[in-house]
Scaffold this active site. Sequence first.
Site, PDB file in Angstrom:
ATOM      1  N   SER A   1       0.628  -1.147   0.084  1.00 59.93           N
ATOM      2  CA  SER A   1       0.319  -0.058  -0.097  1.00 59.93           C
ATOM      3  C   SER A   1       0.656   1.241   0.124  1.00 59.93           C
ATOM      4  CB  SER A   1      -1.327   0.149   1.501  1.00 59.93           C
ATOM      5  OG  SER A   1      -1.466   1.208   1.200  1.00 59.93           O
TER       6      SER A   1
ATOM      7  N   HIS B   1      -1.312  -1.754  -4.332  1.00 60.17           N
ATOM      8  CA  HIS B   1      -2.624  -1.575  -3.764  1.00 60.17           C
ATOM      9  C   HIS B   1      -2.477   0.587  -3.427  1.00 60.17           C
ATOM     10  CE1 HIS B   1      -5.737  -2.080  -1.021  1.00 60.17           C
ATOM     11  NE2 HIS B   1      -5.905  -0.649  -0.199  1.00 60.17           N
TER      12      HIS B   1
ATOM     13  N   ASP C   1      -4.889   3.334  -2.437  1.00 60.93           N
ATOM     14  CA  ASP C   1      -5.940   3.278  -1.600  1.00 60.93           C
ATOM     15  C   ASP C   1      -6.623   5.293  -2.049  1.00 60.93           C
ATOM     16  OD1 ASP C   1      -6.374   1.850   0.014  1.00 60.93           O
ATOM     17  OD2 ASP C   1      -3.655   2.507   1.077  1.00 60.93           O
TER      18      ASP C   1
ATOM     19  N   MET D   1      -9.329   8.132  -0.546  1.00 59.57           N
ATOM     20  CA  MET D   1      -9.690   8.424  -0.045  1.00 59.57           C
ATOM     21  C   MET D   1     -11.262   9.987  -0.522  1.00 59.57           C
ATOM     22  SD  MET D   1      -7.690   7.678   3.300  1.00 59.57           S
ATOM     23  CE  MET D   1      -6.916   6.490   3.558  1.00 59.57           C
TER      24      MET D   1
ATOM     25  N   HIS E   1      -8.342   0.595  -4.134  1.00 58.42           N
ATOM     26  CA  HIS E   1      -9.032   0.504  -2.647  1.00 58.42           C
ATOM     27  C   HIS E   1      -9.500   1.741  -2.702  1.00 58.42           C
ATOM     28  CE1 HIS E   1      -9.518   0.061   1.734  1.00 58.42           C
ATOM     29  NE2 HIS E   1     -10.831   0.241   1.193  1.00 58.42           N
TER      30      HIS E   1
ATOM     31  N   MET F   1     -12.290   4.048  -0.858  1.00 59.55           N
ATOM     32  CA  MET F   1     -12.920   4.375   0.198  1.00 59.55           C
ATOM     33  C   MET F   1     -13.414   5.503   0.047  1.00 59.55           C
ATOM     34  SD  MET F   1      -9.682   3.682   2.935  1.00 59.55           S
ATOM     35  CE  MET F   1      -8.563   3.621   1.006  1.00 59.55           C
TER      36      MET F   1
ATOM     37  N   MET G   1     -11.801  -5.204   6.040  1.00 59.53           N
ATOM     38  CA  MET G   1     -10.830  -4.596   6.870  1.00 59.53           C
ATOM     39  C   MET G   1     -10.503  -4.943   8.273  1.00 59.53           C
ATOM     40  SD  MET G   1     -10.669  -1.984   4.393  1.00 59.53           S
ATOM     41  CE  MET G   1      -9.270  -0.892   5.982  1.00 59.53           C
TER      42      MET G   1
ATOM     43  N   GLY H   1      -8.631   4.512   6.457  1.00 56.92           N
ATOM     44  CA  GLY H   1      -8.481   6.074   6.596  1.00 56.92           C
ATOM     45  C   GLY H   1      -7.106   6.338   7.000  1.00 56.92           C
ATOM     46  N   PHE H   2      -6.725   6.097   7.879  1.00 54.77           N
ATOM     47  CA  PHE H   2      -4.910   5.850   8.125  1.00 54.77           C
ATOM     48  C   PHE H   2      -4.533   4.811   8.032  1.00 54.77           C
ATOM     49  CE2 PHE H   2      -8.007   9.004   9.761  1.00 54.77           C
ATOM     50  CZ  PHE H   2      -7.504  10.108   9.080  1.00 54.77           C
TER      51      PHE H   2
ATOM     52  N   ASP I   1      -6.251  -5.983   4.837  1.00 57.55           N
ATOM     53  CA  ASP I   1      -5.724  -4.394   4.812  1.00 57.55           C
ATOM     54  C   ASP I   1      -6.004  -3.516   6.404  1.00 57.55           C
ATOM     55  OD1 ASP I   1      -5.482  -2.449   3.734  1.00 57.55           O
ATOM     56  OD2 ASP I   1      -6.697  -1.349   2.907  1.00 57.55           O
TER      57      ASP I   1
ATOM     58  N   GLY J   1       1.272  -1.171   4.531  1.00 56.92           N
ATOM     59  CA  GLY J   1       1.463  -0.243   4.318  1.00 56.92           C
ATOM     60  C   GLY J   1       2.554   0.382   5.548  1.00 56.92           C
TER      61      GLY J   1
HETATM   62  C1  DX5 Z   1      -6.355   2.169   5.538  1.00 62.35           C
HETATM   63  C2  DX5 Z   1      -5.677   1.476   4.152  1.00 62.35           C
HETATM   64  C3  DX5 Z   1      -4.936   0.280   4.266  1.00 62.35           C
HETATM   65  C4  DX5 Z   1      -3.299   1.043   4.575  1.00 62.35           C
HETATM   66  C5  DX5 Z   1      -3.022  -0.186   5.464  1.00 62.35           C
HETATM   67  O1  DX5 Z   1      -7.248   2.571   5.052  1.00 62.35           O
HETATM   68  O2  DX5 Z   1      -6.949   1.200   3.174  1.00 62.35           O
HETATM   69  O3  DX5 Z   1      -4.211   0.537   2.781  1.00 62.35           O
HETATM   70  O4  DX5 Z   1      -2.551   1.961   3.745  1.00 62.35           O
HETATM   71  O5  DX5 Z   1      -1.694   0.491   6.435  1.00 62.35           O
HETATM   72  P1  DX5 Z   1      -1.198  -0.038   7.582  1.00 62.35           P
HETATM   73  O6  DX5 Z   1      -0.288  -1.083   6.956  1.00 62.35           O
HETATM   74  O7  DX5 Z   1      -0.378   0.424   7.850  1.00 62.35           O
HETATM   75  O8  DX5 Z   1      -1.745  -0.134   8.193  1.00 62.35           O
HETATM   76 ZN    ZN Z   2      -6.786   0.328   1.362  1.00 59.94          ZN
END
Ligand code: DX5
Ligand code: ZN
Length: 237
Positions: free
Chosen positions: A12, A37, A39, A41, A73, A75, A144, A149-150, A183, A205
């Site tokens: 990610s 991946h 993300d 948002m 992905h 969101m 999830m 979100g983060f 994820d 990520g």
């Molecule tokens: C969160 C994202 C993830 C995020 C995962 O909303 O969908 O893909 O990047 O990050 P880590 O691996 O740091 O939890």
């Molecule tokens: Zn993601």
Amino acid sequence: MPGKEKIQIAASILSADFSRLGEQVEKALKAGVRWIHVDVMDGHFVPNLSMGPQVVRSLRPIADRFGSRLHVHLMITEPDCYLAEFVRAGANSVSVHVETCPHLHRTIQEIHALGARSGVALNPATPLSTLEEILPDLDFVLVMTVEPGFGGQEFIPSSLDKINRLRRVLAERGLDRVSIALDGGIHKQTASAAVRAGANVLVVGSAIFNDQATVAENLRQLRSAIETSPGRTRKGK
Ligand code: DX5
Ligand code: ZN
């Protein structure tokens, strides 16, 4: 079916250094990653803003050099409005959140019609039962394991039971071809339990892109945590 399965690590880019994104992605690809991946948002469905189709477009040629997939992905509250744009930009697969799709069947058909693979993402509190009808149409489920979100959040331990149950449902319904991707919060301490519970794709990520070690070293440690994970007995893809 006994036998070692291939667990995919999807990198990610949310935690990557955006001032040198191409370079960071290339490092992950050189270290063997074949899923990137992305993300997306919108500040509505999740309380954060991230990136759009132009990032996918910029990464496409880099991914192509390594035969890697780009997974988007979404969101965002109205994913239907953006599916075509992301696939045209180069996404190989797109996941939408069940919480944002009142006409999920149509959305999934649209992703396939555009020529991409489809996934449905579930927030931690969204039950598996919301997938009951759509499951046979999917290529993967994105479970999830943190609230979206983060990056850098803690893995929610109750997710393991959910993954287990999903693995069982897929087996009972003869749908083992549907991948289970997780994820959020995956790192060398949580990866093993996630794989044992039934995941075959781990989205990672902050445990790949960080200041503690190189991308290659982080991936080596993750793989070693997965390899030494006891009880992996399913056939993967
Ligand atoms: C969160 C994202 C993830 C995020 C995962 O909303 O969908 O893909 O990047 O990050 P880590 O691996 O740091 O939890
Ligand atoms: Zn993601």
